[in-house]
Design a protein around this motif. Structure first.
Motif, mmCIF file in Angstrom:
data_model
loop_
_atom_site.group_PDB
_atom_site.id
_atom_site.type_symbol
_atom_site.label_atom_id
_atom_site.label_comp_id
_atom_site.label_asym_id
_atom_site.label_seq_id
_atom_site.Cartn_x
_atom_site.Cartn_y
_atom_site.Cartn_z
ATOM 1 N N ILE A 158 1.017 -1.139 -0.010
ATOM 2 C CA ILE A 158 0.105 -0.025 -0.100
ATOM 3 C C ILE A 158 0.773 1.267 -0.108
ATOM 4 N N ASP A 159 0.663 2.312 -0.815
ATOM 5 C CA ASP A 159 1.254 3.445 -0.838
ATOM 6 C C ASP A 159 1.052 4.401 0.341
ATOM 7 N N PRO A 160 2.082 4.382 1.285
ATOM 8 C CA PRO A 160 1.838 5.252 2.403
ATOM 9 C C PRO A 160 1.419 6.802 2.204
ATOM 10 N N THR A 161 1.500 7.275 1.080
ATOM 11 C CA THR A 161 1.096 8.694 0.697
ATOM 12 C C THR A 161 -0.392 8.765 0.561
ATOM 13 N N GLU A 162 -0.991 7.393 0.269
ATOM 14 C CA GLU A 162 -2.280 7.743 -0.028
ATOM 15 C C GLU A 162 -2.909 7.375 1.224
ATOM 16 N N ARG A 163 -2.366 6.880 2.388
ATOM 17 C CA ARG A 163 -2.874 6.588 3.435
ATOM 18 C C ARG A 163 -2.675 7.218 4.682
ATOM 19 N N ILE A 164 -1.583 8.183 4.685
ATOM 20 C CA ILE A 164 -0.975 8.746 5.988
ATOM 21 C C ILE A 164 -1.388 10.539 5.562
ATOM 22 N N VAL A 165 -2.168 11.050 6.538
ATOM 23 C CA VAL A 165 -2.542 12.439 6.677
ATOM 24 C C VAL A 165 -1.684 12.948 7.790
ATOM 25 N N VAL A 166 -0.845 14.191 7.484
ATOM 26 C CA VAL A 166 0.109 14.852 8.627
ATOM 27 C C VAL A 166 -0.600 16.147 8.900
ATOM 28 N N VAL A 167 -0.845 16.337 10.236
ATOM 29 C CA VAL A 167 -1.370 17.527 10.645
ATOM 30 C C VAL A 167 -0.069 18.266 11.462
ATOM 31 N N THR A 168 0.383 19.490 11.313
ATOM 32 C CA THR A 168 1.709 19.970 11.901
ATOM 33 C C THR A 168 1.594 21.590 11.438
ATOM 34 N N ASP A 169 2.477 22.326 12.441
ATOM 35 C CA ASP A 169 2.590 23.569 11.955
ATOM 36 C C ASP A 169 3.439 23.765 10.819
ATOM 37 N N PRO A 170 3.143 25.060 10.340
ATOM 38 C CA PRO A 170 3.645 25.415 9.023
ATOM 39 C C PRO A 170 5.489 25.588 9.096
ATOM 40 N N GLY A 171 6.031 24.994 8.364
ATOM 41 C CA GLY A 171 7.443 25.151 8.476
ATOM 42 C C GLY A 171 8.164 24.140 9.090
ATOM 43 N N SER A 172 7.348 23.463 10.082
ATOM 44 C CA SER A 172 7.963 22.183 10.917
ATOM 45 C C SER A 172 8.710 21.530 10.165
ATOM 46 N N PRO A 173 9.840 20.534 10.617
ATOM 47 C CA PRO A 173 10.511 19.365 9.921
ATOM 48 C C PRO A 173 9.542 18.375 9.252
ATOM 49 N N LEU A 174 8.640 18.211 9.922
ATOM 50 C CA LEU A 174 7.661 17.306 9.344
ATOM 51 C C LEU A 174 6.750 17.849 8.452
ATOM 52 N N ASP A 175 6.378 18.968 8.399
ATOM 53 C CA ASP A 175 5.481 19.870 7.461
ATOM 54 C C ASP A 175 6.523 19.676 6.063
ATOM 55 N N GLU A 176 7.665 20.175 6.038
ATOM 56 C CA GLU A 176 8.611 20.026 4.979
ATOM 57 C C GLU A 176 8.836 18.900 4.467
ATOM 58 N N GLN A 177 9.436 17.804 5.112
ATOM 59 C CA GLN A 177 9.680 16.578 4.649
ATOM 60 C C GLN A 177 8.328 16.027 4.007
ATOM 61 N N SER A 178 7.163 16.016 4.637
ATOM 62 C CA SER A 178 6.044 15.364 4.209
ATOM 63 C C SER A 178 5.492 15.931 2.955
ATOM 64 N N ARG A 179 5.478 17.233 2.814
ATOM 65 C CA ARG A 179 5.284 18.032 1.439
ATOM 66 C C ARG A 179 6.242 17.214 0.427
ATOM 67 N N LYS A 180 7.566 17.415 0.665
ATOM 68 C CA LYS A 180 8.568 16.788 -0.263
ATOM 69 C C LYS A 180 8.253 15.432 -0.806
ATOM 70 N N ASP A 181 7.804 14.436 0.290
ATOM 71 C CA ASP A 181 7.539 13.048 0.085
ATOM 72 C C ASP A 181 6.120 13.037 -0.586
ATOM 73 N N GLY A 182 5.285 13.989 -0.742
ATOM 74 C CA GLY A 182 4.100 13.620 -1.251
ATOM 75 C C GLY A 182 2.752 13.442 -0.693
ATOM 76 N N TYR A 183 2.977 13.717 0.776
ATOM 77 C CA TYR A 183 1.915 13.310 1.753
ATOM 78 C C TYR A 183 0.989 14.409 1.749
ATOM 79 N N ARG A 184 -0.285 14.098 2.032
ATOM 80 C CA ARG A 184 -1.440 15.135 2.423
ATOM 81 C C ARG A 184 -1.012 16.054 3.596
ATOM 82 N N VAL A 185 -1.025 17.284 3.640
ATOM 83 C CA VAL A 185 -0.561 17.909 4.833
ATOM 84 C C VAL A 185 -1.842 18.873 5.224
ATOM 85 N N PHE A 186 -2.030 19.172 6.489
ATOM 86 C CA PHE A 186 -2.957 20.102 7.124
ATOM 87 C C PHE A 186 -1.926 20.820 8.019
ATOM 88 N N ASN A 187 -2.047 22.328 7.824
ATOM 89 C CA ASN A 187 -1.237 23.242 8.846
ATOM 90 C C ASN A 187 -2.103 23.529 9.760
#
Length: 545
Positions: A158-187
């Motif tokens: 299963i493609d993790p980018t289709e099953r993992i949604v990220v919630v974090t503050d804008p500009g956090s390490p998780l925000d930047e890496q998740s967007r780079k890796d193709g995950y759906r991100v809510f700030n």
């Protein structure tokens, strides 16, 4: 819509009468909703200046509703209906209450205990969406949980980018890496602290994906915003803040009783809000979540204030108490206002958490050094290893003796904190022992599941008044679990968290009894019996029943 009510009696009513005129005269409510950072003194200004946007979330979070609903529909169309939330503290407690109250299922994974992690990862993976929530983007527990799910999805094809949604503050390490890796991100709004984030993306994304009506939740908060921001004697936020933070002498133990509230598990959410916001500089309010039990209110002591959580008429109140009712969205905002007001009355900054990081640092140190909980026990009683910080054990040679010795350390104005680093789902029956301690001690007793309480009452334990004693319970996992991409296991991690927390408490001179179960099933039975023996003997020695 909200029917928001605050009904005080006894010391709570006296506190409102004493402090409300000054709060109104000082325009505290309108200044709070204008995000005036000067309300808590000069030392608090730099932190409070970036932590007050929660007062306007009823409107500013509105655009999230459609986005979340669209994502939920898209997932449902693909047969994905099970929602798992990976998060700690403020990132997990509100969604748990929202979903339980709405009657919709969600799996909240706020633990590094390997058995609990494994159970969450293995169940219905083909139908699962995972919400990974971390304000800082660097929470080790959440990152470890994320890694476990990524690994599981990949192994299942299963493609993790289709099953993992990220919630974090804008500009956090998780925000930047998740967007780079193709995950759906809510700030989330970066100007809202974690424990005030119930109506941000942290509360709304997992709740909405699980099927809760988050639009109505925001409507409920919006319906009371004007009332809570008014400099008026009838303002329920000012009244509640004065009731909990202004009693004289201070009733600094707040006993939360479920008196018919429809908000399921609300005490766990408000526990974090109050404990982490107020427990510092040797001051603070200790929330005691009593559920529906009445034993906590029998023989109320003069340092306790009973808080009745209701959904309507609370009936006849007695003693020193306050009854609070209202819809869920409204009461989220009410308690946030009341906690901020109480912080002003107590003379503390309600938006920082200076002692939370100390336990994290101690855990990291133990994890890196590999020391964990390997110090030799004082003695072993069957399946229970006993360790102690402090010299209170005396001649104790059994687990029951050790527990009884700890109980003798509870001062007349103190409390006992039970801290259980176990699987809070599989081992949930352990929480029942709290009642045994309450009946024996006739003092406030809290129960926290580790490591989640570290992001809640953990701040109060270390920064609040020095009258707590601590019973830490750990166990060997039924089966350990590796953290993908890390050189430690979940078992290593939770052991380091427990040992680190105990070390910080001991360094502050707090009495800590550590009991380690070498076999979970047998240990649970042996420990429960030891607690029964110890509490019975303590009650007898105190003339209790």
């Amino acid at each position: 819509m909200s029917n928001l009510e605050v009904l005080p009696v006894g010391a709570a009513a006296d506190a409102i009468e004493r402090h409300l005129p000054e709060l109104v005269q000082d325009n505290v409510a309108s200044r709070l909703f204008a995000q005036d950072a000067t309300l808590w003194g000069k030392d608090a200004e730099s932190e409070s200046a970036k932590r007050l946007a929660w007062v306007g979330l009823a409107e500013s979070s509105r655009p999230l509703v459609a986005e979340i609903e669209d994502l939920r529909k898209s997932l449902q169309d693909k047969g994905v209906s099970r929602v798992v939330l990976c998060g700690m503290g403020g990132s997990s407690l509100a969604p748990e209450v929202i979903c339980a109250t709405a009657g919709v299922p969600i799996t909240v994974l706020d633990s590094s205990q390997p058995d609990m992690v494994r159970a969450s990862v293995q169940e219905q993976l083909d139908q699962t969406v995972v919400v990974v929530s971390s304000k800082s983007g660097g929470t080790v527990e959440t990152d470890s949980q994320r890694r476990a799910f990524v690994d599981a999805f990949e192994k299942a094809g299963i493609d993790p980018t289709e099953r993992i949604v990220v919630v974090t503050d804008p500009g956090s390490p998780l925000d930047e890496q998740s967007r780079k890796d193709g995950y759906r991100v809510f700030n989330a709004d970066p100007d809202v602290g974690g424990r005030y984030s119930a109506l941000t993306a942290f509360g709304l994304v997992p709740s909405g994906l699980a099927g809760a009506d988050i639009s109505t939740l925001l409507d409920e908060a919006a319906s009371v915003t004007e009332r809570l921001g008014a400099d008026d004697d009838s303002n329920p936020g000012l009244r509640l803040g004065a009731a909990i933070g202004g009693t004289q002498p201070l009733r600094d133990k707040l006993v939360f009783v479920d008196a018919g509230t429809e908000a399921v598990g609300f005490g766990d959410w408000v526990e974090q809000l109050i404990a982490e916001s107020t427990g510092k500089q040797g001051k603070g309010l200790l929330p005691v979540v009593a559920g529906q039990a009445s034993v906590d209110t029998d023989g109320q002591t003069d340092d306790e204030l009973v808080v009745h959580l209701t959904s309507g008429d609370p009936g006849t109140l007695s003693g020193d108490a306050v009854a609070v009712s209202g819809t869920l969205g409204a009461t989220f905002l009410l308690w946030e206002v009341a906690t901020a007001v109480a912080g002003r009355l107590l003379g503390i900054n309600p938006f920082d958490q200076p002692d939370v990081e100390s336990a994290k640092e101690a855990a990291r140190s133990m994890l890196e050094s590999g020391t964990g909980a390997v110090d030799d026990p004082a003695f072993t009683d069957g399946s229970i290893e006993v360790r102690a910080s402090g010299d209170f054990l005396g001649s104790a040679s059994t687990a029951a003796d050790a527990i009884a010795a700890l109980l003798r350390e509870v001062p007349k104005d103190g409390y006992l904190a039970i801290m259980a680093y176990l699987d809070r789902i599989a081992d949930r029956s352990l929480a029942d022992v709290r009642q045994l301690f309450v009946r024996s001690l006739h003092r406030p007793v809290t129960f926290g599941w580790g490591p989640r309480f570290l992001h809640s009452t953990g701040q109060y334990h270390k920064g609040g008044p020095e009258f707590g004693v601590y019973l830490q319970i750990t166990t060997e996992p039924r089966e350990d679990l590796s953290v993908p991409g890390r050189d430690f296991t979940f078992g290593d991690f939770v052991a380091a968290q427990a040992a680190g927390d105990a070390k910080v408490l001991a360094d502050k001179g707090r009495p800590v009894l550590r009991v380690h179960l070498t076999d979970t099933e047998q240990g649970m039975s042996d420990l429960t019996q030891a607690i029964r023996t110890a509490t019975s003997s303590h009650a007898g020695s105190q003339g209790g029943s």
